[in-house]
Scaffold this active site. Structure first.
Site, short mmCIF file in Angstrom:
data_model
loop_
_atom_site.label_atom_id
_atom_site.label_comp_id
_atom_site.label_asym_id
_atom_site.label_seq_id
_atom_site.Cartn_x
_atom_site.Cartn_y
_atom_site.Cartn_z
CB CYS A 97 -0.98 0.28 1.28
SG CYS A 97 -2.01 -1.31 1.38
NE ARG A 100 4.47 1.76 -0.31
CZ ARG A 100 5.42 1.14 0.17
NH1 ARG A 100 6.91 1.21 -0.31
NH2 ARG A 100 5.46 0.51 1.41
CD1 TRP A 140 -0.84 -6.19 -3.16
CD2 TRP A 140 -0.58 -6.54 -0.98
NE1 TRP A 140 -0.47 -7.55 -3.16
CE2 TRP A 140 -0.20 -7.62 -1.73
CE3 TRP A 140 -0.10 -6.51 0.14
CZ2 TRP A 140 0.36 -9.09 -1.15
CZ3 TRP A 140 0.31 -7.77 0.91
CH2 TRP A 140 0.68 -8.94 0.15
CG ASN A 184 1.91 0.58 3.91
OD1 ASN A 184 1.53 -0.59 3.89
ND2 ASN A 184 3.27 0.82 4.07
N GLY A 185 -0.09 -1.52 6.16
CA GLY A 185 0.22 -2.24 7.42
C GLY A 185 -1.10 -3.20 7.77
CD GLU A 194 20.40 -15.33 -10.94
OE1 GLU A 194 20.19 -15.58 -12.13
OE2 GLU A 194 20.22 -14.31 -10.52
CE LYS A 197 22.49 -11.45 -11.28
NZ LYS A 197 20.93 -11.91 -11.48
CD GLU A 226 23.21 -9.83 -14.96
OE1 GLU A 226 22.63 -9.42 -15.72
OE2 GLU A 226 22.77 -10.36 -14.02
CG HIS A 241 29.59 -36.06 -18.00
ND1 HIS A 241 29.80 -37.48 -18.17
CD2 HIS A 241 28.99 -36.43 -16.79
CE1 HIS A 241 29.28 -38.37 -17.28
NE2 HIS A 241 28.76 -37.55 -16.50
CE LYS A 270 15.50 -4.64 -13.34
NZ LYS A 270 16.43 -5.51 -12.78
C1 F6R Z 1 19.78 -10.65 -15.04
C2 F6R Z 1 18.61 -10.12 -15.47
C3 F6R Z 1 18.04 -10.65 -16.98
C4 F6R Z 1 16.55 -10.83 -16.68
C5 F6R Z 1 15.98 -11.12 -17.99
C6 F6R Z 1 14.41 -11.29 -17.86
O1 F6R Z 1 20.35 -10.32 -13.72
O2 F6R Z 1 18.08 -9.36 -14.97
O3 F6R Z 1 18.48 -11.88 -17.21
O4 F6R Z 1 16.05 -11.87 -15.88
O5 F6R Z 1 16.03 -10.08 -18.92
O6 F6R Z 1 13.85 -10.11 -17.53
P1 F6R Z 1 12.41 -10.06 -17.05
O7 F6R Z 1 12.24 -11.09 -15.74
O8 F6R Z 1 11.98 -8.61 -16.71
O9 F6R Z 1 11.39 -10.71 -17.93
#
Ligand code: F6R
Length: 612
Positions: A2, A27, A73, A99-100, A485, A489, A492, A508, A607
């Site tokens: 919220c 939120r 929410w 909110n809460g 993962e 990380k 990238e 293998h 992003k």
């Molecule tokens: C890695 C990363 C990307 C996203 C990918 C999918 O840290 O952020 O690999 O996970 O581009 O993005 P979404 O989740 O927004 O569909």
């Protein structure tokens, strides 16, 4: 969740409240409302988005220089106009936004009903404003004193703002465990859940602490007291006017902040969906389709990048707990390979942004072919969230760092809730196992917080391996996707070549790469695979590889074999990834910083990937 916003000053409140609500919409998303004070107290509220609220208000009277607004929410009561905030007291003299969660609201409600109060909504918030009015009328008190006394009777979390129609020159706000910021302008004050609705008007803010009550009034300025009625000196922060800067809240990078937010974001994801005391898991987005999903022929998960890794963990979770076959597909491959999809399949799309082009296209394809579609997104109102038949938000808040961190743990939390809910529906786990999993999930935010205390150790290890050009990440079972993962990380944001592998697959092929220059990260927290992991580590050591092992606290065996260990709290195996990913995130963050990389904006990346 919220979002709350308030204004008192010389400007018209309504446009400021609406703009603020739009900023806070991440939120909460199920309803919105405002209360504006002029000669009377006008309350407008509507199920849906802020835009739905604007439409429903139309040409109604929104004039007034004092007001509060809320974006909800739902926790108590379904999302509808009635349960939307603001809520008024019985006499309609007082109005509140909140909110809460007021945990003891039902006891208070029973008592208020015995005093003759009747309620229009199912919310805990309406109970609170009735309590405040009861106390105010009983003692002939000022609103701030009535709020304070009422809060001494309340158990739970709150950020609230209250207006008294008969004491019109002030807003009273208070917080406990939910954020609240007061903005101080020229002859005006703002109240909000975070600074984003405030920054364009002033850079002077006060962050209220838990158990503090603020009174803002044009004549008397800002006064802060605590719940014991002790006057507090408000500490005024001067914030950078750039919205981005305030959202970093002192961290150098959004990624670092987002890593540290995870105890909170995981708790937010579970709020209202997991009840440890009563022993249930409920996903609102699932309710209508629970039967169909639990009877699905198979579940196909489509996603990209980090979200695809969450999907792999879901495969383990759903098959292990709910015994439904799961396939996990890269959305970009799935959409072009003429997949076989039937009406008895369920296709789950996982996406932080909800806008990833390949995931969206894969979903649309599945829909055309008759499958039921379910979305797991972070960004409220995003395309994937709109296109799916049903879905659940992870409620991680805006993720600004390009490397996904809190969205990953949010997705895995949501998928754990989904798997448990389906397992309970299908009866594939016993009542006692269900309760055991629920209890452990409830502990996860605190355990993530404890896991974050490995930061200094991780930093120390990072200094030793920051100049490597390659790295290998190994894991088994639930920790195999975490290895993938961890490698992603590092790649990238540090531009170091890294590969994730199932630990047993190493022999293998990748074992040929191992020599004294190869750091090998082994995620070894899953107890059922411990002995096998020990053997895999021995194989690496025999070839002079440098082993950095993530282990459960007190693991004496791996302490002796590995070159470096990073200890984290133990948990039940299905939830291991939520903890073991933490050192992986910190490691990539520190190595990237040490190498002088721009952590939040790594080269060539964006992003939200809205093109193929
Ligand atoms: C890695 C990363 C990307 C996203 C990918 C999918 O840290 O952020 O690999 O996970 O581009 O993005 P979404 O989740 O927004 O569909």
């Amino acid at each position: 969740m919220c979002g709350i916003v308030g204004y008192i000053g010389s400007k018209e409140a309504y446009p400021i409240l609406i703009k603020g609500l739009k900023r806070l919409e991440y939120r909460g998303y199920d309803s919105a409302g405002v209360a504006i004070l002029n000669d009377s107290l006008n309350v407008y509220k509507k199920k849906g988005k802020v835009n739905d609220l604007i439409k429903s208000i139309g040409e109604s009277n929104t004039q007034g220089k004092t007001g509060i607004g809320h974006t909800r929410w739902a926790t108590h009561g379904i999302p509808d106009d009635n349960n939307a905030h603001p809520h008024m007291s019985g006499s309609e003299r007082l109005v509140i936004i909140h909110n809460g969660i007021i945990e003891n609201y039902s006891t208070i409600k029973i008592w208020l009903e015995s005093q003759g109060h009747t309620f229009k909504s199912e919310t805990d918030t309406e109970v609170l404003i009735h309590l405040i009015e009861e106390i105010q009328e009983e003692g002939g008190l000022l609103i701030e004193e009535a709020v304070r006394l009422a809060l001494t009777k309340v158990v739970g979390a709150y950020a609230i703002a209250v207006i008294d129609r008969l004491d019109p020159n002030k807003i009273v706000a208070a917080r406990k465990s939910s954020p609240l910021v007061v903005g101080i302008g020229e002859g005006e004050f703002f109240i909000a859940s975070d600074a984003t609705p405030i920054v364009e008007y002033t850079n002077q803010v006060v962050y209220l602490d838990d158990n503090e009550i603020a009174v803002v009034s044009i004549e008397e300025g800002l006064k802060v007291m605590n719940i014991k009625k002790e006057i507090q000196i408000p500490l005024i922060h001067e914030i950078d006017l750039k919205i981005e800067a305030i959202e970093k809240e002192g961290y150098d990078y959004f990624m670092h902040k987002e890593i540290y937010e995870q105890p909170t974001t995981i708790a937010d994801c579970m709020r209202g969906r997991l009840n440890v005391q009563e022993g249930w898991v409920r996903l609102g987005g699932l309710s209508q389709y629970k039967n169909r999903i639990s009877k699905a022929n198979r579940i196909i998960i489509v996603a990209c990048g980090t979200s695809w890794h969450s999907g792999l963990i879901a495969e383990y979770l759903i098959e292990d707990l709910a015994r439904i076959p799961v396939e996990v597909e890269y959305a970009s491959e799935f959409r072009y390979r003429n997949p076989i999809i039937s009406e008895n399949d369920v296709v789950i799309a996982i996406s932080q942004s909800g806008e990833t082009a390949d995931t969206l296209a894969a979903l649309e394809l599945a829909k055309r072919m008759g499958a039921l579609t379910f979305g797991i997104c972070n960004v409220v109102g995003s395309s994937i969230a709109r296109v799916t038949d049903a879905g659940s938000y992870i409620h991680a808040g805006p993720e600004i760092g390009v490397a996904s961190t809190k969205a990953f743990t949010g997705q895995v939390t949501l998928l754990s809730l989904l798997a448990l809910s389906l397992a309970n529906e299908k009866g594939t786990i016993s009542r006692s196992q269900y309760q055991e999993y629920i209890t452990e999930l409830g502990q996860i935010p605190a355990k993530v917080k404890a896991a974050l205390s490995c930061n200094e150790r991780v930093k120390e290890i990072s200094t030793k391996i920051q100049n490597t050009t390659n790295a290998l990440y190994l894991g088994r079972g639930y920790n195999f996707p975490v290895a993938l993962e961890g490698a992603l990380k590092l790649k990238e944001i540090s531009y170091i070549h890294a590969e994730g592998y199932p630990a047993a697959e190493m022999k293998h092929g990748p074992i040929a790469l191992i020599d004294e220059n190869m750091p090998v990260f082994v995620i070894a927290t899953n107890v059922s695979a411990h002995e096998k992991i020990v053997s895999n580590i021995q194989e690496v050591k025999a070839r002079k590889g440098v082993v950095i092992a993530v282990v459960n606290e007190g693991d004496k065996i791996l302490e002796k074999i590995a070159d470096y260990i990073i200890e984290i709290p133990s948990t039940l195996e299905p939830f291991t990834p939520l903890l073991s990913v933490i050192p992986m995130q910190l490691l990539s963050y520190h190595i990237a910083v040490m190498r002088g990389c721009n952590v939040d904006q790594p080269r060539n990346l964006a992003k939200s990937v809205t093109v193929e």
